[in-house]
Design an enzyme around this catalytic site. Sequence first.
Site, PDB file in Angstrom:
ATOM      1  N   GLY A 162     -23.427   1.366  -5.711  1.00 41.09           N
ATOM      2  CA  GLY A 162     -23.080  -0.023  -5.951  1.00 41.09           C
ATOM      3  C   GLY A 162     -21.616  -0.171  -6.276  1.00 41.09           C
ATOM      4  O   GLY A 162     -21.221  -0.984  -7.117  1.00 41.09           O
ATOM      5  N   ASP A 220     -22.127  -1.787   6.581  1.00 48.35           N
ATOM      6  CA  ASP A 220     -21.190  -0.681   6.405  1.00 48.35           C
ATOM      7  C   ASP A 220     -21.611   0.594   7.131  1.00 48.35           C
ATOM      8  O   ASP A 220     -20.823   1.537   7.225  1.00 48.35           O
ATOM      9  CB  ASP A 220     -21.013  -0.363   4.914  1.00 48.35           C
ATOM     10  CG  ASP A 220     -19.974  -1.250   4.248  1.00 48.35           C
ATOM     11  OD1 ASP A 220     -19.209  -1.908   4.964  1.00 48.35           O
ATOM     12  OD2 ASP A 220     -19.936  -1.265   3.009  1.00 48.35           O
ATOM     13  N   LYS A 250     -15.769   5.861   1.762  1.00 50.09           N
ATOM     14  CA  LYS A 250     -15.200   4.768   2.554  1.00 50.09           C
ATOM     15  C   LYS A 250     -14.334   3.892   1.661  1.00 50.09           C
ATOM     16  O   LYS A 250     -14.744   3.536   0.554  1.00 50.09           O
ATOM     17  CB  LYS A 250     -16.317   3.915   3.164  1.00 50.09           C
ATOM     18  CG  LYS A 250     -15.845   2.610   3.802  1.00 50.09           C
ATOM     19  CD  LYS A 250     -16.995   1.629   3.992  1.00 50.09           C
ATOM     20  CE  LYS A 250     -17.539   1.077   2.695  1.00 50.09           C
ATOM     21  NZ  LYS A 250     -16.725  -0.026   2.098  1.00 50.09           N
ATOM     22  N   GLY A 308     -18.822  -0.122  -3.752  1.00 44.60           N
ATOM     23  CA  GLY A 308     -17.903  -0.598  -2.729  1.00 44.60           C
ATOM     24  C   GLY A 308     -17.161   0.491  -1.982  1.00 44.60           C
ATOM     25  O   GLY A 308     -16.143   0.224  -1.347  1.00 44.60           O
ATOM     26  N   ILE A 309     -17.686   1.726  -2.013  1.00 43.54           N
ATOM     27  CA  ILE A 309     -16.995   2.841  -1.338  1.00 43.54           C
ATOM     28  C   ILE A 309     -17.947   3.638  -0.435  1.00 43.54           C
ATOM     29  O   ILE A 309     -17.808   4.843  -0.272  1.00 43.54           O
ATOM     30  CB  ILE A 309     -16.302   3.780  -2.354  1.00 43.54           C
ATOM     31  CG1 ILE A 309     -17.267   4.210  -3.483  1.00 43.54           C
ATOM     32  CG2 ILE A 309     -15.060   3.124  -2.924  1.00 43.54           C
ATOM     33  CD1 ILE A 309     -16.656   5.222  -4.445  1.00 43.54           C
ATOM     34  N   GLY A 310     -18.906   2.956   0.140  1.00 41.15           N
ATOM     35  CA  GLY A 310     -19.769   3.616   1.117  1.00 41.15           C
ATOM     36  C   GLY A 310     -21.070   4.098   0.538  1.00 41.15           C
ATOM     37  O   GLY A 310     -22.116   3.515   0.774  1.00 41.15           O
ATOM     38  N   GLY A 311     -21.030   5.160  -0.221  1.00 39.56           N
ATOM     39  CA  GLY A 311     -22.218   5.672  -0.879  1.00 39.56           C
ATOM     40  C   GLY A 311     -23.401   5.803   0.052  1.00 39.56           C
ATOM     41  O   GLY A 311     -23.408   6.613   0.976  1.00 39.56           O
TER      42      GLY A 311
END
Length: 274
Positions: A94, A123, A13, A96-99
């Site tokens: 941790g 999210d 994301k 900021g891209i979905g994970g």
Amino acid sequence: MIRMAIELAAPVKINLTLHVTGRRPDGYHLLDSLVVFASLGDRLWVEPAEEMALQLSGPFSRGVPADGRNLVWRAAELAGQVLRIRLEKNLPHGAGIGGGSADAAAILRAFDAPQRAIELGADVPVCLSSRPQRMQGIGDRLSRAETVPALPLVLANPGVSLPTPAVFKALSEPENNDMGELPAWPDRDGFLDWLGAQRNDLERPARGLAPVIGDVLAALSGAGAGLARMSGSGASCFGLFPSEAAAEAAADRISRAHPGWWVRSAVTIPGADL
């Protein structure tokens, strides 16, 4: 109900924008964000089991809980499933891209339980779909952004994990303007002009906690990105490039200059099939 093992994808994301527009009395922040996805990401394999089990693998599995603290485990419980899950962590956590949110969304999507998504975090609902979306409120108000084009980009993370609550706590001004009405962009250039005038309100507090984010943004710009910005609450950043070849060359250049960073090129999924 599944009767055999199935494979699930959890696409990365990217928050192209992230405007923080307010804070509710209960402490939850209000957001206005344009979110896109790309094909790289985590992968999961799930099958029915007598008792819940979670096995972790992949380059970013270290430190990820393999029990009820994991969003994947909690998503399976919310979906009413008892599963054996193998989770391949290809994305830094941790970051900021979905994970973990994308991983949980993959479980909810597979077992037709999307209505429970907001219970797992802001999210998770947006990660139920891989198409560009506008995310508002606390992540519960979603609308498709049909005219967002495919975007060649480079993602880079300097190996720093930023807890989202800490970044919001460092935000000095939670009352900011939203994105306004999204225009019907006539072409890619029009979209990029509009995007350049937007922002990520969490970038400044995140850079205060992790100054290396500034180095990542500088590296992306120095490699030819037309726009470099942080995604989500950081510390991952993206740079937009004019072509896939340019993005691949930039990713190679940045990787060689910063071998300790996680760097990948990708192309985002457009808002509509072309």
